[in-house]
Design an enzyme around this catalytic site. Structure first.
Site, PDB file in Angstrom:
ATOM      1  N   SER A 142       0.861  -1.270   0.105  1.00  0.00           N
ATOM      2  CA  SER A 142       0.116  -0.143  -0.165  1.00  0.00           C
ATOM      3  C   SER A 142       0.888   1.262   0.082  1.00  0.00           C
ATOM      4  CB  SER A 142      -0.773  -0.084   1.336  1.00  0.00           C
ATOM      5  OG  SER A 142      -1.428   1.247   1.324  1.00  0.00           O
ATOM      6  N   LYS A 168      -1.390  -1.156  -4.235  1.00  0.00           N
ATOM      7  CA  LYS A 168      -2.560  -0.192  -3.873  1.00  0.00           C
ATOM      8  C   LYS A 168      -1.970   1.175  -3.691  1.00  0.00           C
ATOM      9  CE  LYS A 168      -4.778   0.301   0.484  1.00  0.00           C
ATOM     10  NZ  LYS A 168      -5.407  -0.211   1.631  1.00  0.00           N
ATOM     11  N   LYS A 170      -3.026   5.082  -2.288  1.00  0.00           N
ATOM     12  CA  LYS A 170      -3.977   5.993  -1.618  1.00  0.00           C
ATOM     13  C   LYS A 170      -4.477   7.022  -2.656  1.00  0.00           C
ATOM     14  CE  LYS A 170      -3.597   4.037   2.328  1.00  0.00           C
ATOM     15  NZ  LYS A 170      -4.959   3.459   3.130  1.00  0.00           N
ATOM     16  N   ASP A 195      -7.220   3.226  -2.811  1.00  0.00           N
ATOM     17  CA  ASP A 195      -8.106   3.166  -1.281  1.00  0.00           C
ATOM     18  C   ASP A 195      -8.167   4.848  -0.862  1.00  0.00           C
ATOM     19  OD1 ASP A 195      -8.848   3.343   1.322  1.00  0.00           O
ATOM     20  OD2 ASP A 195      -7.029   2.046   1.896  1.00  0.00           O
ATOM     21  N   GLU A 220     -11.311   1.291  -2.593  1.00  0.00           N
ATOM     22  CA  GLU A 220     -11.538   0.848  -1.412  1.00  0.00           C
ATOM     23  C   GLU A 220     -11.974   2.191  -0.466  1.00  0.00           C
ATOM     24  OE1 GLU A 220      -7.858  -0.966   0.390  1.00  0.00           O
ATOM     25  OE2 GLU A 220      -8.644  -0.439   2.399  1.00  0.00           O
ATOM     26  N   ASP A 245     -13.607  -0.889   3.973  1.00  0.00           N
ATOM     27  CA  ASP A 245     -12.689  -0.902   5.172  1.00  0.00           C
ATOM     28  C   ASP A 245     -13.280  -0.287   6.329  1.00  0.00           C
ATOM     29  OD1 ASP A 245     -10.519  -0.712   6.939  1.00  0.00           O
ATOM     30  OD2 ASP A 245      -9.027   0.292   5.559  1.00  0.00           O
ATOM     31  N   LYS A 269      -9.871  -6.476   8.508  1.00  0.00           N
ATOM     32  CA  LYS A 269      -8.303  -6.103   9.647  1.00  0.00           C
ATOM     33  C   LYS A 269      -9.091  -6.646  10.868  1.00  0.00           C
ATOM     34  CE  LYS A 269      -7.150  -1.828   7.171  1.00  0.00           C
ATOM     35  NZ  LYS A 269      -7.021  -0.212   7.329  1.00  0.00           N
ATOM     36  N   GLY A 295      -4.162  -4.028   6.447  1.00  0.00           N
ATOM     37  CA  GLY A 295      -2.891  -3.679   7.466  1.00  0.00           C
ATOM     38  C   GLY A 295      -3.211  -2.562   7.991  1.00  0.00           C
TER      39      GLY A 295
HETATM   40  O1  OSB Z   1      -6.881   2.211   5.061  1.00  0.00           O
HETATM   41  O2  OSB Z   1      -5.919   0.364   4.588  1.00  0.00           O
HETATM   42  C1  OSB Z   1      -5.893   1.515   5.190  1.00  0.00           C
HETATM   43  C2  OSB Z   1      -2.625   2.055   6.948  1.00  0.00           C
HETATM   44  C3  OSB Z   1      -3.065   2.793   8.166  1.00  0.00           C
HETATM   45  C4  OSB Z   1      -4.172   3.055   8.336  1.00  0.00           C
HETATM   46  C5  OSB Z   1      -5.160   2.435   7.274  1.00  0.00           C
HETATM   47  C6  OSB Z   1      -4.826   1.983   6.214  1.00  0.00           C
HETATM   48  C7  OSB Z   1      -3.342   1.589   6.030  1.00  0.00           C
HETATM   49  C8  OSB Z   1      -2.708   1.103   4.790  1.00  0.00           C
HETATM   50  C9  OSB Z   1      -1.420   0.276   4.839  1.00  0.00           C
HETATM   51  O3  OSB Z   1      -3.256   1.062   3.766  1.00  0.00           O
HETATM   52  C10 OSB Z   1      -1.655  -1.122   5.082  1.00  0.00           C
HETATM   53  C11 OSB Z   1      -0.250  -1.605   5.605  1.00  0.00           C
HETATM   54  O4  OSB Z   1       0.642  -1.636   4.780  1.00  0.00           O
HETATM   55  O5  OSB Z   1      -0.409  -2.135   6.918  1.00  0.00           O
HETATM   56 MG    MG Z   2      -8.001   1.073   3.830  1.00  0.00          MG
END
Ligand code: OSB
Ligand code: MG
Length: 374
Positions: A142, A168, A170, A195, A220, A245, A269, A295
């Site tokens: 991500s 992925k 952001k 996301d 997402e 999520d 999660k 994650g």
């Molecule tokens: O929205 O999935 C999310 C990290 C912190 C808070 C929210 C998210 C995330 C990630 C990172 O997308 C996922 C990872 O590498 O652990």
């Molecule tokens: Mg997310």
């Protein structure tokens, strides 16, 4: 689920680890990972570790290290003491905790430590407790919002070269269609998703529809963190599958969202849904191809728990569990979690977590700690 051994002590530690790269999302920029590590010991000296994998600020959800700490010390740990007089199991634990509304991450971290302890005390792998069937799991990465598109493309090249099987990124308004177009132009048909962490509203539907032309695996959490209904209106307008999520906190939410067409995919999660017991329930109910494991920039402890979960049959979509080196220079486990050049992480085989917790490293990152006799 099996009954637990007799518990002796629980120790919670607030830790703060520097991230090797800042992680910018639509809700903020993180340069450190905060968490509460949970260690539970039984009367025979077996130890189980879990992670309350919240963040320092309430940008992703209302829970933070500073909300989870008093929830655990005032409400959740005292219930463990009540249960300890008899033998107890996970069902009994969640019944005891039911009067504590919400605070799923606070519950999830303690539950995880109990499950790791259960594995240790039965001389099993945690994978046997979580129903793992696979030897290795496919995985993705991500990538936070970057300052410009060329930096983003460089970062993606690095991760693809390292073997990661899914990218992925952001997104937020102003950083969506153009970066996605540039990625498709440079990298072609890779497994790609976005996301938004709730950065859009239904007024942005025209922009979100533009993303349909890029064949994304999913988008997402485009809309509000606490919404299920408006995501249904959006999903009806989009070809790209919506994945939820932030909006999903338990198996009931997951079923509601899927059955009513608010999304086609759920990011599981374990912390966000109150633990691994609920995570497995959602995986069983929603099924293969419609779930994957997200994650929270976990330390090695939360990361190992997530690896065992993803070794279950339902998890065919590569998740957000990257190698330790993508997050930290020194993780809290020995050795670090590694991703091979095909983008797989080997599922540990040994007893419990199958890795050693590096207690010197844990101590070095600890800000405060509390121990309770159970
Ligand atoms: O929205 O999935 C999310 C990290 C912190 C808070 C929210 C998210 C995330 C990630 C990172 O997308 C996922 C990872 O590498 O652990
Ligand atoms: Mg997310």
């Amino acid at each position: 689920m099996d009954p637990f051994p007799t518990l002796r002590t629980i120790t919670i530690r607030e830790v703060q680890l520097p991230l090797v790269h800042p992680f910018r999302t639509s809700f903020g920029n993180a340069t450190t990972k905060h968490a509460i590590l949970v260690e539970i010991e039984d009367e025979d000296g077996n130890v189980g570790w879990g992670e309350t994998t919240v963040e320092a600020t309430p940008g992703y959800c209302y829970e933070t290290v500073d909300t989870a700490w008093p929830m655990q010390t005032k409400f959740l740990i005292p219930k463990l003491k009540e249960l300890n007089s008899d033998q107890f199991d996970i069902d009994a634990l969640h019944k005891k905790w039911a009067p504590v509304r919400g605070h799923e991450f606070a519950k999830g971290g303690i539950e995880a430590a109990l499950l790791a302890l259960l594995a240790e005390s039965q001389n099993k792998s945690l994978g046997d407790i979580y129903g793992s069937t696979k030897d290795k799991i496919p995985t993705g990465v991500s990538i936070g919002i970057q300052t410009d598109i060329s930096k983003l493309l460089d970062r993606i090249s690095t991760f693809i070269d390292q073997g990661y099987r899914r990218i992925k990124i952001k997104i937020e308004p102003g950083w969506d269609v153009e970066p996605v177009r540039a990625i498709r132009e440079k990298f072609g048909d890779i497994l790609l998703m976005v996301d938004a962490n709730s950065a859009y509203t239904l007024d942005d539907i025209a922009i979100l529809k533009q993303l349909d032309e890029f064949g994304l695996m999913m988008i997402e959490q485009p809309l509000a963190y606490n919404d299920i209904l408006q995501h249904k209106f959006l999903q009806d307008e989009l070809q790209t599958p919506v994945c939820l999520d932030e909006s999903i906190h338990n198996p009931k939410d997951a079923k509601l969202a899927i059955d009513h067409g608010s999304c086609k995919i759920i990011n599981i999660k374990p912390g966000r849904v109150g633990g691994y017991y609920n995570a497995i329930k959602i995986a069983e109910e929603v099924g293969v191809g419609a779930v994957w494991c997200g994650g929270m920039l976990e330390t090695g402890i939360g990361r190992l728990h997530n690896i065992f979960l993803q070794a279950r049959d339902e998890f065919s979509i590569p998740g957000d569990t990257s190698g330790s080196d993508r997050y930290f220079a020194n993780d809290v486990i020995n050795p670090a979690v590694r991703v091979d050049d095909q983008g797989y992480i080997a599922v540990p085989k040994g007893r419990g977590l199958g890795y050693e917790v590096n207690t010197d490293q844990v101590d070095a990152y600890t800000i405060q700690a509390m121990s309770y006799r159970l």
